[in-house]
Design an enzyme around this catalytic site. Sequence first.
Site, PDB file in Angstrom:
ATOM      1  N   HIS A 299      20.847   1.169 -26.229  1.00  0.00           N
ATOM      2  CA  HIS A 299      20.533   2.540 -26.670  1.00  0.00           C
ATOM      3  C   HIS A 299      19.599   2.570 -27.889  1.00  0.00           C
ATOM      4  O   HIS A 299      19.888   1.987 -28.922  1.00  0.00           O
ATOM      5  CB  HIS A 299      21.798   3.338 -26.973  1.00  0.00           C
ATOM      6  CG  HIS A 299      22.871   3.167 -25.946  1.00  0.00           C
ATOM      7  ND1 HIS A 299      22.750   3.654 -24.665  1.00  0.00           N
ATOM      8  CD2 HIS A 299      24.054   2.502 -25.998  1.00  0.00           C
ATOM      9  CE1 HIS A 299      23.836   3.316 -23.982  1.00  0.00           C
ATOM     10  NE2 HIS A 299      24.631   2.620 -24.760  1.00  0.00           N
TER      11      HIS A 299
ATOM     12  N   GLU B 173      30.726  -5.541 -24.700  1.00  0.00           N
ATOM     13  CA  GLU B 173      31.240  -4.358 -25.377  1.00  0.00           C
ATOM     14  C   GLU B 173      32.101  -4.898 -26.516  1.00  0.00           C
ATOM     15  O   GLU B 173      33.204  -5.413 -26.300  1.00  0.00           O
ATOM     16  CB  GLU B 173      32.074  -3.487 -24.431  1.00  0.00           C
ATOM     17  CG  GLU B 173      31.310  -2.943 -23.226  1.00  0.00           C
ATOM     18  CD  GLU B 173      30.464  -1.710 -23.549  1.00  0.00           C
ATOM     19  OE1 GLU B 173      30.468  -1.275 -24.724  1.00  0.00           O
ATOM     20  OE2 GLU B 173      29.818  -1.179 -22.636  1.00  0.00           O
TER      21      GLU B 173
END
Length: 313
Positions: free
Chosen positions: A103, A277
């Site tokens: 992102h 993650e």
Amino acid sequence: MSYVGPDFDPPRPRRSPLRRTLTVVLAALVPGALLGWLAFETLGGADDGGPGRAAGATSSTAGSAGGDPDDKPGASASQSPTASAPGGAGALAGKVVVIDPGHNPANFAHTAEINSKVDIGTHKKECDTTGTTTNSGYTEAAFTLDVAHRLRTLLERQGATVKLTQDADRPYGPCIDERARIGNSAPADAVVSVHADGAASGQRGFHVILPGAVHEGGADTRAIVAPSRELGELIAADFAESTDTSPSNYVGDGTGLVTREDLGGLNLSTVPKVFIECGNMRDSKDAALLTSGAWRQKAAQGISEGIVSFLRG
């Protein structure tokens, strides 16, 4: 009164104890020195140069005097700070690593662009997303970029060529299909996409996402499934040890490993690639770690060690 007579011993200068001691020592040393000199001349000296050695030759000790202070007699190449040692400087020379910070921080201002669809092989999916945040507003994009910078430094110190898919240097993206192409065209020996999750509070821990075997449309991951799993397993083990955190308690059945076939960044990759993650930003305990610079350094260290182990076989 006369002091001359057979019973008179004229007074003599007194010798000090130190003078007597020096006399004895010199008497003992002179013969030894002469013998040593004769032996030296006979055998040709300590450097085995022999009687015919060049007049300008000097010993290594003499040659080091006044030179580089780190150029000490007896030092070996392995003691040099620039020598290539296992896991040290130069260990990853010739290797290319692509780090994919999940992102772009500017995605928030480009919702139309990041919502456009791209082909990921099995179907079409949004170009990108904004990512998640902690409850206090610390963004996933800021987290991933910070970890990526730390990771790049660690890998470059060991000689790797490191490329980032984005460094907050473009208005948005890149889209997930372009992220895959960047790793493919590098060509990378390993690609790691850095993320943080946005699950429910109470769901904690890290997990590594591996590519499934996909062969559909423009996607064919069959050649990278096995090496990507190896990369993911090594990263998971080293990440857990470095950060002292546990695998996810909500996916992966406690293994810290999850296989997915719906991620364009994996489906379109032709080189070993995994996602990590690092924790759940929406859980207060995980968020306290993710917002700590010291912990992010540990996270980068764990990921780096896994990559190094993979690339060095």
